[in-house]
Each structure stands twice: as structure tokens, then as C-alpha cells.
Design an enzyme around this catalytic site. Structure first.
Site, PDB file in Angstrom:
ATOM      1  N   GLU A  91     -18.207  12.019  22.114  1.00  0.00           N
ATOM      2  CA  GLU A  91     -16.952  12.693  21.771  1.00  0.00           C
ATOM      3  C   GLU A  91     -16.467  12.454  20.340  1.00  0.00           C
ATOM      4  O   GLU A  91     -15.450  13.009  19.942  1.00  0.00           O
ATOM      5  CB  GLU A  91     -15.892  12.353  22.811  1.00  0.00           C
ATOM      6  CG  GLU A  91     -16.333  12.957  24.134  1.00  0.00           C
ATOM      7  CD  GLU A  91     -15.286  13.016  25.211  1.00  0.00           C
ATOM      8  OE1 GLU A  91     -14.135  12.666  24.951  1.00  0.00           O
ATOM      9  OE2 GLU A  91     -15.650  13.427  26.321  1.00  0.00           O
TER      10      GLU A  91
ATOM     11  N   HIS B   8     -12.977  -3.412   3.502  1.00  0.00           N
ATOM     12  CA  HIS B   8     -11.528  -3.647   3.650  1.00  0.00           C
ATOM     13  C   HIS B   8     -10.975  -3.116   4.974  1.00  0.00           C
ATOM     14  O   HIS B   8     -10.394  -3.875   5.746  1.00  0.00           O
ATOM     15  CB  HIS B   8     -10.780  -3.020   2.456  1.00  0.00           C
ATOM     16  CG  HIS B   8      -9.310  -3.268   2.464  1.00  0.00           C
ATOM     17  ND1 HIS B   8      -8.596  -3.678   1.359  1.00  0.00           N
ATOM     18  CD2 HIS B   8      -8.393  -3.173   3.463  1.00  0.00           C
ATOM     19  CE1 HIS B   8      -7.314  -3.830   1.690  1.00  0.00           C
ATOM     20  NE2 HIS B   8      -7.173  -3.528   2.954  1.00  0.00           N
TER      21      HIS B   8
ATOM     22  N   HIS C 298      -7.441  -2.979   9.750  1.00  0.00           N
ATOM     23  CA  HIS C 298      -8.698  -3.664   9.429  1.00  0.00           C
ATOM     24  C   HIS C 298      -9.562  -3.855  10.681  1.00  0.00           C
ATOM     25  O   HIS C 298      -9.811  -5.000  11.082  1.00  0.00           O
ATOM     26  CB  HIS C 298      -8.399  -5.049   8.831  1.00  0.00           C
ATOM     27  CG  HIS C 298      -7.510  -5.048   7.626  1.00  0.00           C
ATOM     28  ND1 HIS C 298      -6.820  -6.174   7.201  1.00  0.00           N
ATOM     29  CD2 HIS C 298      -7.204  -4.068   6.725  1.00  0.00           C
ATOM     30  CE1 HIS C 298      -6.130  -5.893   6.104  1.00  0.00           C
ATOM     31  NE2 HIS C 298      -6.333  -4.621   5.800  1.00  0.00           N
TER      32      HIS C 298
ATOM     33  N   HIS D 102      -2.873   2.350   8.279  1.00  0.00           N
ATOM     34  CA  HIS D 102      -3.967   1.559   7.694  1.00  0.00           C
ATOM     35  C   HIS D 102      -4.144   0.280   8.510  1.00  0.00           C
ATOM     36  O   HIS D 102      -3.165  -0.328   8.939  1.00  0.00           O
ATOM     37  CB  HIS D 102      -3.631   1.217   6.236  1.00  0.00           C
ATOM     38  CG  HIS D 102      -4.492   0.146   5.649  1.00  0.00           C
ATOM     39  ND1 HIS D 102      -5.857   0.291   5.500  1.00  0.00           N
ATOM     40  CD2 HIS D 102      -4.196  -1.095   5.171  1.00  0.00           C
ATOM     41  CE1 HIS D 102      -6.346  -0.819   4.957  1.00  0.00           C
ATOM     42  NE2 HIS D 102      -5.364  -1.667   4.750  1.00  0.00           N
TER      43      HIS D 102
ATOM     44  N   GLU E 159       0.829  -1.221   0.000  1.00  0.00           N
ATOM     45  CA  GLU E 159       0.000   0.000   0.000  1.00  0.00           C
ATOM     46  C   GLU E 159       0.859   1.266   0.000  1.00  0.00           C
ATOM     47  O   GLU E 159       0.384   2.340   0.355  1.00  0.00           O
ATOM     48  CB  GLU E 159      -0.947   0.008   1.218  1.00  0.00           C
ATOM     49  CG  GLU E 159      -1.861  -1.191   1.332  1.00  0.00           C
ATOM     50  CD  GLU E 159      -2.887  -1.331   0.207  1.00  0.00           C
ATOM     51  OE1 GLU E 159      -2.869  -0.528  -0.737  1.00  0.00           O
ATOM     52  OE2 GLU E 159      -3.695  -2.270   0.278  1.00  0.00           O
TER      53      GLU E 159
HETATM   54  P1  13P Z   1       0.967  -5.400   3.145  1.00  0.00           P
HETATM   55  O1  13P Z   1       1.346  -6.672   3.855  1.00  0.00           O
HETATM   56  O2  13P Z   1       1.533  -5.322   1.765  1.00  0.00           O
HETATM   57  O3  13P Z   1       1.287  -4.185   3.994  1.00  0.00           O
HETATM   58  O4  13P Z   1      -0.602  -5.419   2.921  1.00  0.00           O
HETATM   59  C1  13P Z   1      -1.485  -5.517   3.997  1.00  0.00           C
HETATM   60  C2  13P Z   1      -2.776  -4.837   3.745  1.00  0.00           C
HETATM   61  O5  13P Z   1      -3.473  -4.505   4.688  1.00  0.00           O
HETATM   62  C3  13P Z   1      -3.191  -4.572   2.350  1.00  0.00           C
HETATM   63  O6  13P Z   1      -4.259  -3.669   2.307  1.00  0.00           O
HETATM   64 ZN    ZN Z   2      -5.464  -3.683   4.159  1.00  0.00          ZN
END
Ligand code: 13P
Ligand code: ZN
Length: 270
Positions: A169, A210, A141, A139, A116
Site C-alpha cells: 500500500e 536526520h 526522527h 518533522h 525549524e
Molecule cells: P526544535 O527543538 O528547535 O524544534 O528542534 C528539534 C529538531 O528536530 C531539529 O531538527
Molecule cells: Zn530534527
């Protein structure tokens, strides 16, 4: 030369990554972080003239030419970072208008930066144009935010208003709201460009089905943004199937604006 593994930015990075894993936001290799570093900060710990190898980035980002980043590796598990930071993390400098990354430390198994990387670097450019102190792109999940993208309207105003209504909040922590991208193929320059565009108006960008991107001045702020949005999504997933009896009204949100001295995203409150 000082010991890199004891550098405050490295200690903070490893602690944050471990914390994210412990929150369940980063299964397997899920998630990635990039931290913008100052050259003088890096030069205390590394010989910046010693390039280990060059890695093409596959995109251009002239605004970041000569900039240094600490970044997670592709395919690396957040749970392992604390035990082998030098394998799972890298310090690099962008050159050649951002088309090349010079590896200065890390990725010792021959690995490279996260898949990413385009979304991270393009988001840095976008956030720096709004706030020159922005240093972090994160980033991950988180389960409830992800779940919410399956059952809630993805319209940004509707999505934001629901999150704001879930905890008092929320609107204080992210008055600009959250932006939302529909499902797109991850790891591409296209999703990188789309994310960066959304980053111009908010520090949080949800990737439907995602995960989420956060940006901020430091790791605490960025972690806290995602933590707050994820808490709100958790409340939503607990109550969405129940009859709604009470909520936080727009009038009350205006009271919060007065009390905490911020302005909510224009047009999002009545
Ligand atoms: P990477 O292992 O390449 O960082 O990818 C993980 C991920 O969350 C892809 O969206
Ligand atoms: Zn991801």
C-alpha cells in the site's frame, strides 16, 4: 470565550504529539509540528487583538502574512506536551511579510517557536501553492527511515522505488514518492528553502541522516504518511542484508494504480 485547551485543533495536536513520542519518533526535543489555523477558528478561543510579545522570524514569507499557526516550541520535549501544553506550544500570527511572529498564546516560560520554523513556514507556502487545503507540516526522527539513509542510495527515484516495494500500500499512500535532501545544517533558512522546493512535488521529504518532513491536510493524513514510509523503511532494514527472493513488480504496481485510481510519479515505474 471558549477554552483553548478544549479546541479540537489543540486536542488533536496534543494527541498526535503524544502518539509520535510513543512511536519513538521524537527523542528529547526531536521533531516539530506547525498547524495552519483559520482566524475565525482562533477567535473563538483567543482575543486576537491581545499580542503577548513579538518574535522576529529571520525570514520573509509574504504569502503567510496575517496567517495563524499552532506550533511546537524549540527545545521542548514531545513527551511533556500533554502535561504542559501552554509551555511547549504557541499560537501565533505572522505579520510584517512573515518577518515577525505575534505570540497570542503559549510559550509561557519565555520560549519561542521551533528552530525549524523556516523549513515549516516555507514548506507551508510550497504546499499551499499545490493544495490550498494543506494545513500541516510535521518533522520527526523515525529510526528506520534514518537508518535507511546510511545504507541506501539517496537518489529520489531509487529511494522511492525501494519504499514502494516494501509494502503493497505504499504506492497507494504516497504515489508521488518521497523526495530526499542530502545532509544539510538544520535550523537554517537554507535547509528551509531546500525543503520547500522539494515539497512542491511530494508531501514527504527525507533529510538524510536526520529525519523526515511530512505535509498534509490534517494531522491524521500527515501522521499516516510518515507512519507508512517508516513501516516500509523498517521492512527494508529487516531484509536489506538478506538475499531478495520476491518483490512487488512494476506490473503489479500498475495494477494497484488501476484498482485504487491514482497515478504514480511520472517516470518512476517501467
Ligand atoms: P526544535 O527543538 O528547535 O524544534 O528542534 C528539534 C529538531 O528536530 C531539529 O531538527
Ligand atoms: Zn530534527
Amino acid at each position: 470565550m471558549k477554552e483553548l485547551l478544549k479546541a479540537p485543533f489543540m486536542v488533536e495536536m496534543v494527541r498526535t504529539i503524544t502518539n509520535m513520542y510513543n512511536h519513538g519518533w521524537d527523542e528529547r526535543n526531536g521533531g516539530n509540528i506547525s498547524v495552519l489555523l483559520d482566524e475565525c477558528e482562533v477567535a473563538e478561543y483567543l482575543d486576537v487583538t491581545r499580542v503577548i510579545r513579538n518574535i522576529p522570524t529571520g525570514f520573509e514569507a509574504p504569502e503567510l502574512d496575517g496567517k495563524y499557526f499552532l506550533v511546537t516550541g524549540t527545545g521542548k520535549y514531545f513527551k511533556n506536551v500533554q502535561y504542559e501544553p501552554e509551555v511547549n506550544l504557541g499560537v501565533l500570527r505572522l505579520t510584517d511579510a512573515g518577518k515577525n511572529a505575534e505570540l497570542l498564546w503559549g510559550f509561557t516560560d519565555g520560549g519561542k517557536f521551533t528552530s525549524e520554523f523556516p523549513a515549516h513556514m516555507m514548506s507551508h507556502v510550497a504546499r499551499l501553492s499545490v493544495n490550498p487545503h494543506n494545513r500541516i507540516v510535521m518533522h520527526c526522527h523515525p529510526a528506520n527511515l534514518l537508518a535507511m539513509t546510511y545504507v541506501h542510495d539517496l537518489d529520489e527515484k531509487a529511494f522511492t522505488r525501494t519504499l514502494w516495494q516494501m509494502c503493497t500500500e505504499c504506492i497507494v499512500v504516497f504515489p508521488e514518492g518521497v523526495n530526499v535532501l542530502p545532509w544539510m545544517l538544520c535550523g537554517t533558512n537554507e535547509i528551509g528553502e531546500a525543503t520547500a522546493e522539494k515539497m512542491k512535488t511530494a508531501r514527504l521529504v527525507v533529510w538524510a541522516q536526520h529525519g523526515i518532513y511530512g505535509a498534509g491536510q490534517d494531522l491524521d493524513e500527515t501522521f499516516g504518511l510518515i507512519e507508512t514510509a517508516e513501516k516500509a523503511a523498517e521492512i527494508y532494514m529487516k531484509i536489506a542484508h538478506l538475499p531478495l527472493v520476491n518483490t512487488i513488480t512494476d506490473k503489479q504496481m500498475h495494477e494497484l494504480e488501476q484498482r485504487f485510481g491514482f497515478t504514480a510519479r511520472e517516470g518512476y515505474l517501467d
